[in-house]
Motif scaffolding. Structure first.
Motif, short mmCIF file in Angstrom:
data_model
loop_
_atom_site.label_atom_id
_atom_site.label_comp_id
_atom_site.label_asym_id
_atom_site.label_seq_id
_atom_site.Cartn_x
_atom_site.Cartn_y
_atom_site.Cartn_z
N UNK A 28 16.84 3.79 9.50
CA UNK A 28 16.50 4.87 10.43
C UNK A 28 17.69 5.81 10.65
N UNK A 29 18.89 5.23 10.79
CA UNK A 29 20.08 6.05 11.00
C UNK A 29 20.36 6.92 9.78
N UNK A 30 20.19 6.38 8.59
CA UNK A 30 20.44 7.16 7.38
C UNK A 30 19.37 8.22 7.17
N UNK A 31 18.14 7.92 7.57
CA UNK A 31 17.09 8.94 7.50
C UNK A 31 17.40 10.10 8.44
N UNK A 32 17.92 9.80 9.63
CA UNK A 32 18.32 10.86 10.56
C UNK A 32 19.47 11.69 9.99
N UNK A 33 20.43 11.03 9.38
CA UNK A 33 21.56 11.75 8.77
C UNK A 33 21.08 12.65 7.65
N UNK A 34 20.08 12.20 6.90
CA UNK A 34 19.56 13.02 5.81
C UNK A 34 18.84 14.26 6.34
N UNK A 70 15.34 8.37 -4.16
CA UNK A 70 15.81 8.21 -2.79
C UNK A 70 15.98 9.60 -2.18
N UNK A 71 15.91 9.65 -0.87
CA UNK A 71 16.20 10.88 -0.16
C UNK A 71 17.43 10.66 0.70
N UNK A 72 18.56 11.20 0.29
CA UNK A 72 19.78 11.04 1.08
C UNK A 72 21.01 11.04 0.21
N UNK A 73 22.09 11.57 0.76
CA UNK A 73 23.39 11.59 0.06
C UNK A 73 24.16 10.33 0.46
N UNK A 74 23.69 9.18 0.01
CA UNK A 74 24.25 7.91 0.43
C UNK A 74 25.65 7.71 -0.14
N UNK A 75 26.45 6.94 0.62
CA UNK A 75 27.83 6.61 0.22
C UNK A 75 28.70 7.85 0.05
N UNK A 76 28.49 8.81 0.93
CA UNK A 76 29.32 10.02 0.98
C UNK A 76 29.60 10.35 2.45
N UNK A 77 30.52 11.27 2.72
CA UNK A 77 30.77 11.68 4.10
C UNK A 77 29.55 12.25 4.81
N UNK A 78 28.53 12.67 4.07
CA UNK A 78 27.33 13.20 4.71
C UNK A 78 26.55 12.14 5.47
N UNK A 79 26.88 10.86 5.26
CA UNK A 79 26.25 9.77 5.99
C UNK A 79 26.99 9.42 7.29
N UNK A 130 0.78 -1.24 0.00
CA UNK A 130 0.00 0.00 0.00
C UNK A 130 0.82 1.29 0.00
N UNK A 131 2.10 1.24 0.35
CA UNK A 131 2.89 2.47 0.45
C UNK A 131 3.07 3.10 -0.92
N UNK A 132 2.92 4.43 -0.97
CA UNK A 132 3.10 5.16 -2.22
C UNK A 132 4.55 5.50 -2.48
N UNK A 133 4.80 6.09 -3.64
CA UNK A 133 6.17 6.40 -4.05
C UNK A 133 6.84 7.38 -3.10
N UNK A 134 6.10 8.35 -2.58
CA UNK A 134 6.70 9.34 -1.69
C UNK A 134 7.20 8.70 -0.39
N UNK A 135 6.38 7.82 0.17
CA UNK A 135 6.82 7.16 1.40
C UNK A 135 7.99 6.22 1.12
N UNK A 136 7.95 5.51 -0.01
CA UNK A 136 9.02 4.58 -0.32
C UNK A 136 10.32 5.27 -0.71
N UNK A 137 10.29 6.58 -0.89
CA UNK A 137 11.54 7.31 -1.13
C UNK A 137 12.31 7.55 0.16
N UNK A 138 11.65 7.39 1.30
CA UNK A 138 12.33 7.56 2.59
C UNK A 138 13.22 6.35 2.86
N UNK A 139 14.41 6.62 3.38
CA UNK A 139 15.38 5.55 3.59
C UNK A 139 14.84 4.46 4.52
#
Length: 333
Positions: free
Chosen positions: A134-140, A213-222, A64-73
């Protein structure tokens, strides 16, 4: 679910004259409703079990989750890992004695690869993925970021030089995060920096595709995600691998010393995914007797593998019961 489209549940145990390499996609492969073909199959029990372990309604995410919710890490990673565990359960049921010769996963998919290889139990895997997401969502939230695919001839060195110049001249926070092939990279960083780099790359002839996706994954920002993930990794039991797993950060196949994966999981947060190098490692291990399966939503890794691996290595992607059944009929019967 019709009988024709449901995977068989009786295990098959024939010996096969080839090895199987399992590939698992990462965040960005998810899509709304991807669990629907599996809801009325016996393999939905995996969703029920992992929901109980994680304390999350994973069925709702898959159905049931939509695209916007599934973009969250946090949502995307749990949904994608769970989908991969469902497909893995189906493959094991239909094939029977499924013993992969090698496993690899792209970013988040590495956790599914470790589970397929026996380093992680599925239950421990979903707990780790929940903490990682959850940790990556917080970092974002601390430093909002994004990722974009760039495609073009010679794009790897071009994107690396452009990102380095922007960091040096503008203090822009942007890096090459995934090296997927000779003609495809992913850049990651703050929204503004990624947009600026993408504009320059497009003016120079590259094609661009934003990743959901929402997040600068695989960079120092994580880096802010590391302490929470480290705590989860430290309390997770790791088991001896039943087959090699190719790591994102060094593109090497690791078989012995499962404890090494604790450091590799943390390094993966902030380091590029060396997928092109991983496929070169896979090629070196194949020796002409490997067949490759992408297990999970989408077919991105299968398409990359077809462009990267030698022509004689068969590659398939499976994400639905019908595809699992068709693969078993083609390769194991």
């Amino acid at each position: 679910m019709s009988q024709e489209s449901s995977p068989r549940t009786a295990p098959r145990t024939e010996a096969v004259p080839f090895g199987v390499g399992l590939l698992f996609p990462g965040q960005g492969a998810q899509r709304p409703g991807m669990g629907e073909p599996w809801r009325d199959t016996p393999h939905w029990k995996v969703v029920t079990r992992l929901s109980e372990v994680s304390g999350r309604d994973l069925g709702q995410l898959l159905l049931d989750a939509g695209a916007e919710r599934l973009a969250r890490a946090d949502a995307a990673q749990l949904a994608t890992f769970t989908m991969e565990m469902v497909v893995l359960d189906a493959l094991r049921t239909v094939v029977g004695d499924l013993r992969p010769a090698v496993c690899a996963g792209h970013s988040l998919g590495e956790y599914a690869a470790l589970t397929a290889a026996g380093v992680l139990d599925a239950e421990d895997g979903v707990r780790l993925v929940a903490e990682r997401g959850a940790a990556m969502e917080e970092a974002d939230r601390l430093a909002p970021g994004t990722m974009t695919v760039l495609v073009g001839t010679g794009i790897v060195p071009r994107a690396q030089r452009l990102a380095a110049r922007m960091r040096a001249e503008r203090r822009a926070q942007v890096w090459v995060a995934n090296i997927n092939g000779a003609e495809q990279v992913v850049v990651s960083g703050t929204v503004e920096a990624v947009a600026a780099l993408t504009d320059e790359a497009e003016r120079d002839g590259a094609r661009a595709l934003r990743i959901p996706v929402g997040g600068a994954f695989h960079t120092p920002l994580m880096a802010p995600a590391a302490p929470r993930l480290a705590a989860a990794v430290d309390r997770t039991p790791l088991h001896p691998a039943r087959c090699p797993v190719i790591a994102n950060v060094d593109a090497r196949a690791h078989l012995h010393d499962q404890e090494r994966w604790r450091a590799l999981m943390l390094r993966q947060l902030v380091m590029p995914v060396r997928w092109a190098g991983s496929m070169r490692t896979l090629t070196a291990m194949a020796r002409g007797r490997l067949r490759v399966v992408e297990a999970g939503p989408g077919s991105v890794l299968a398409n990359l593998a077809r462009r990267t691996l030698p022509e004689g290595i068969p590659v398939r992607s499976v994400s639905t019961p019908a595809q699992v059944e068709a693969l078993a009929a083609e390769w194991w019967r």
